[in-house]
Design a protein around this motif. Structure first.
Motif, PDB file in Angstrom:
ATOM      1  N   LEU A 147       0.852  -1.203   0.000  1.00 30.52           N
ATOM      2  CA  LEU A 147       0.000   0.000   0.000  1.00 30.52           C
ATOM      3  C   LEU A 147       0.884   1.248   0.000  1.00 30.52           C
ATOM      4  O   LEU A 147       1.675   1.458   0.915  1.00 30.52           O
ATOM      5  CB  LEU A 147      -0.901   0.020   1.240  1.00 30.52           C
ATOM      6  CG  LEU A 147      -1.910   1.166   1.261  1.00 30.52           C
ATOM      7  CD1 LEU A 147      -3.070   0.888   0.302  1.00 30.52           C
ATOM      8  CD2 LEU A 147      -2.458   1.409   2.661  1.00 30.52           C
ATOM      9  N   VAL A 148       0.720   2.095  -1.013  1.00 33.89           N
ATOM     10  CA  VAL A 148       1.547   3.307  -1.068  1.00 33.89           C
ATOM     11  C   VAL A 148       0.771   4.547  -0.636  1.00 33.89           C
ATOM     12  O   VAL A 148       1.357   5.543  -0.218  1.00 33.89           O
ATOM     13  CB  VAL A 148       2.186   3.519  -2.465  1.00 33.89           C
ATOM     14  CG1 VAL A 148       3.240   2.466  -2.734  1.00 33.89           C
ATOM     15  CG2 VAL A 148       1.147   3.527  -3.574  1.00 33.89           C
ATOM     16  N   ALA A 149      -0.551   4.495  -0.743  1.00 30.61           N
ATOM     17  CA  ALA A 149      -1.360   5.648  -0.328  1.00 30.61           C
ATOM     18  C   ALA A 149      -2.783   5.175  -0.100  1.00 30.61           C
ATOM     19  O   ALA A 149      -3.210   4.152  -0.643  1.00 30.61           O
ATOM     20  CB  ALA A 149      -1.356   6.721  -1.408  1.00 30.61           C
ATOM     21  N   SER A 150      -3.496   5.913   0.733  1.00 32.37           N
ATOM     22  CA  SER A 150      -4.918   5.615   0.892  1.00 32.37           C
ATOM     23  C   SER A 150      -5.704   6.911   0.970  1.00 32.37           C
ATOM     24  O   SER A 150      -5.160   7.954   1.353  1.00 32.37           O
ATOM     25  CB  SER A 150      -5.166   4.755   2.136  1.00 32.37           C
ATOM     26  OG  SER A 150      -5.050   5.519   3.304  1.00 32.37           O
ATOM     27  N   VAL A 199      -6.365  12.111   2.842  1.00 32.33           N
ATOM     28  CA  VAL A 199      -5.383  11.479   1.953  1.00 32.33           C
ATOM     29  C   VAL A 199      -4.137  11.166   2.778  1.00 32.33           C
ATOM     30  O   VAL A 199      -3.607  12.046   3.458  1.00 32.33           O
ATOM     31  CB  VAL A 199      -4.992  12.447   0.806  1.00 32.33           C
ATOM     32  CG1 VAL A 199      -3.922  11.820  -0.091  1.00 32.33           C
ATOM     33  CG2 VAL A 199      -6.213  12.842  -0.006  1.00 32.33           C
ATOM     34  N   THR A 200      -3.698   9.902   2.714  1.00 29.90           N
ATOM     35  CA  THR A 200      -2.464   9.532   3.426  1.00 29.90           C
ATOM     36  C   THR A 200      -1.487   8.921   2.425  1.00 29.90           C
ATOM     37  O   THR A 200      -1.798   7.910   1.786  1.00 29.90           O
ATOM     38  CB  THR A 200      -2.739   8.500   4.543  1.00 29.90           C
ATOM     39  OG1 THR A 200      -3.847   8.947   5.328  1.00 29.90           O
ATOM     40  CG2 THR A 200      -1.515   8.348   5.436  1.00 29.90           C
ATOM     41  N   ILE A 201      -0.344   9.562   2.284  1.00 27.24           N
ATOM     42  CA  ILE A 201       0.714   9.019   1.433  1.00 27.24           C
ATOM     43  C   ILE A 201       1.713   8.386   2.395  1.00 27.24           C
ATOM     44  O   ILE A 201       2.050   8.993   3.413  1.00 27.24           O
ATOM     45  CB  ILE A 201       1.442  10.152   0.644  1.00 27.24           C
ATOM     46  CG1 ILE A 201       0.440  11.092  -0.033  1.00 27.24           C
ATOM     47  CG2 ILE A 201       2.495   9.592  -0.310  1.00 27.24           C
ATOM     48  CD1 ILE A 201      -0.069  10.726  -1.369  1.00 27.24           C
ATOM     49  N   GLU A 233       0.227   6.503  10.256  1.00 29.82           N
ATOM     50  CA  GLU A 233       0.929   7.750   9.889  1.00 29.82           C
ATOM     51  C   GLU A 233       0.492   8.922  10.777  1.00 29.82           C
ATOM     52  O   GLU A 233       1.222   9.891  10.949  1.00 29.82           O
ATOM     53  CB  GLU A 233       0.721   8.101   8.412  1.00 29.82           C
ATOM     54  CG  GLU A 233       1.321   7.099   7.431  1.00 29.82           C
ATOM     55  CD  GLU A 233       2.860   7.015   7.473  1.00 29.82           C
ATOM     56  OE1 GLU A 233       3.503   7.657   8.310  1.00 29.82           O
ATOM     57  OE2 GLU A 233       3.402   6.250   6.643  1.00 29.82           O
ATOM     58  N   ALA A 234      -0.709   8.817  11.367  1.00 31.13           N
ATOM     59  CA  ALA A 234      -1.166   9.884  12.271  1.00 31.13           C
ATOM     60  C   ALA A 234      -0.536   9.739  13.657  1.00 31.13           C
ATOM     61  O   ALA A 234      -0.799  10.556  14.546  1.00 31.13           O
ATOM     62  CB  ALA A 234      -2.685   9.866  12.388  1.00 31.13           C
TER      63      ALA A 234
END
Ligand code: FDP
Length: 281
Positions: free
Chosen positions: A113-116, A129-131, A237-238
């Motif tokens: 997974l590279v982004a969601s 958006v999460t990269i 990521e958060a």
């Protein structure tokens, strides 16, 4: 990647209009998991398929509403796995719902997974958006454009508890864990839509969302590629965590099949430690 993200912005606006103006009620067909499809599920899936066909970077799409992988553009770098309209059981009662997109490269698992991206259709339309490698970013739809609002971070703990699944089918240690949070003063916040429920916890800075293994669903209910792994990236990521019931990071998860499900826990750091203390016994 930029083209895919721009396309998702267009898709979100079309699905928002569909929810507001489209037909309510069920169709006569079921999806791969056996859920009877809403007319809105089918129509939103058609919108996404048509839009991604135009994006050369997309080599295939995998939809919660389609049985198989659908090849798109040969030579494209990314596979997009998506749930076009999550929250089928609540949309016709006018509660908030969402769309979820996982953008994968090289492998269809957590590592790939590279982004969601997820979109919440509520009183406002918002998109997160999460990269991989950067904080999630919150956008809000204003005047036909998504405007950046802020980066999103989780505090070390929160106050909300969103426990999914049928309570009579919870395992004893799960029940104890949920009750331990309420005993500490956590408040119940569960709408039945994972997108708005996870969005609320993320934006308020903490809490726990769980969808465990139950006596009737040994692998939980939520689908890895379209639902769980994309949200795992946002939570991790958060600054929080996302684990399964074996305490493995959901960003390491490898689905056994494209519609595979997994038990899942998303939260800020302290709540994930609570899960570990009950599930690690
Ligand atoms: P729904 O059945 O309405 O599609 O994606 C599945 C999902 O909704 C999630 O959005 C939601 O969190 C969960 O199922 C609700 O399931 P329970 O009613 O079993 O808690």
């Amino acid at each position: 990647m930029k083209t895919i993200l721009t396309k998702i912005e267009e898709i979100a606006q079309k699905i928002d209009t569909l929810i507001k103006e489209g037909e309510s009620g069920y169709s006569t067909s079921s999806n791969q998991t056996g859920d009877v499809q809403l007319k809105l599920d089918i129509e939103s899936d058609k919108i996404i398929e048509a839009e991604f066909r135009e994006v050369l970077a997309v080599n295939a799409i995998i939809s919660e509403e389609k049985e198989d992988i659908m090849p798109m553009n040969e030579g494209g770098e990314f596979t997009v796995c998506y749930d076009p309209l999550d929250g089928s059981s609540i949309v016709d009662y006018n509660l908030s719902v969402g769309s979820i997109f996982g953008i994968y490269k090289d492998s269809l698992d957590g590592n790939g997974l590279v982004a969601s991206v997820y979109v919440v259709y509520g009183p406002r339309v918002e998109m997160v958006v999460t990269i991989r490698g950067s904080k999630p970013v919150l956008y809000r739809l204003k005047g036909g454009k998504f405007e950046k609002i802020r980066e999103v971070s989780l505090d070390s703990s929160g106050k909300l508890n969103a426990p999914g699944g049928t309570q009579k089918n919870w395992l004893p240690h799960h029940k104890e864990m949920v009750e331990s949070l309420f005993a500490k003063g956590y408040r119940l916040r569960y709408s039945g839509g994972m997108v708005p429920d996870l969005h609320q916890i993320l934006l308020k800075g903490g809490g726990l969302f769980s969808y465990p293994a139950t006596t009737d669903k040994a692998n939980g209910k939520l689908r890895a590629l379209f639902e769980v792994i994309p949200f795992a990236l946002a939570y991790i990521e958060a600054g929080g965590g996302a684990i399964d019931d074996k305490l493995n990071s959901l960003l390491e998860h490898k689905p056994s099949q494209i519609h595979g499900t997994t038990p899942c826990f998303f939260g800020s750091k302290e709540e994930i430690e609570v899960v570990k203390s009950y599930y690690g016994k």
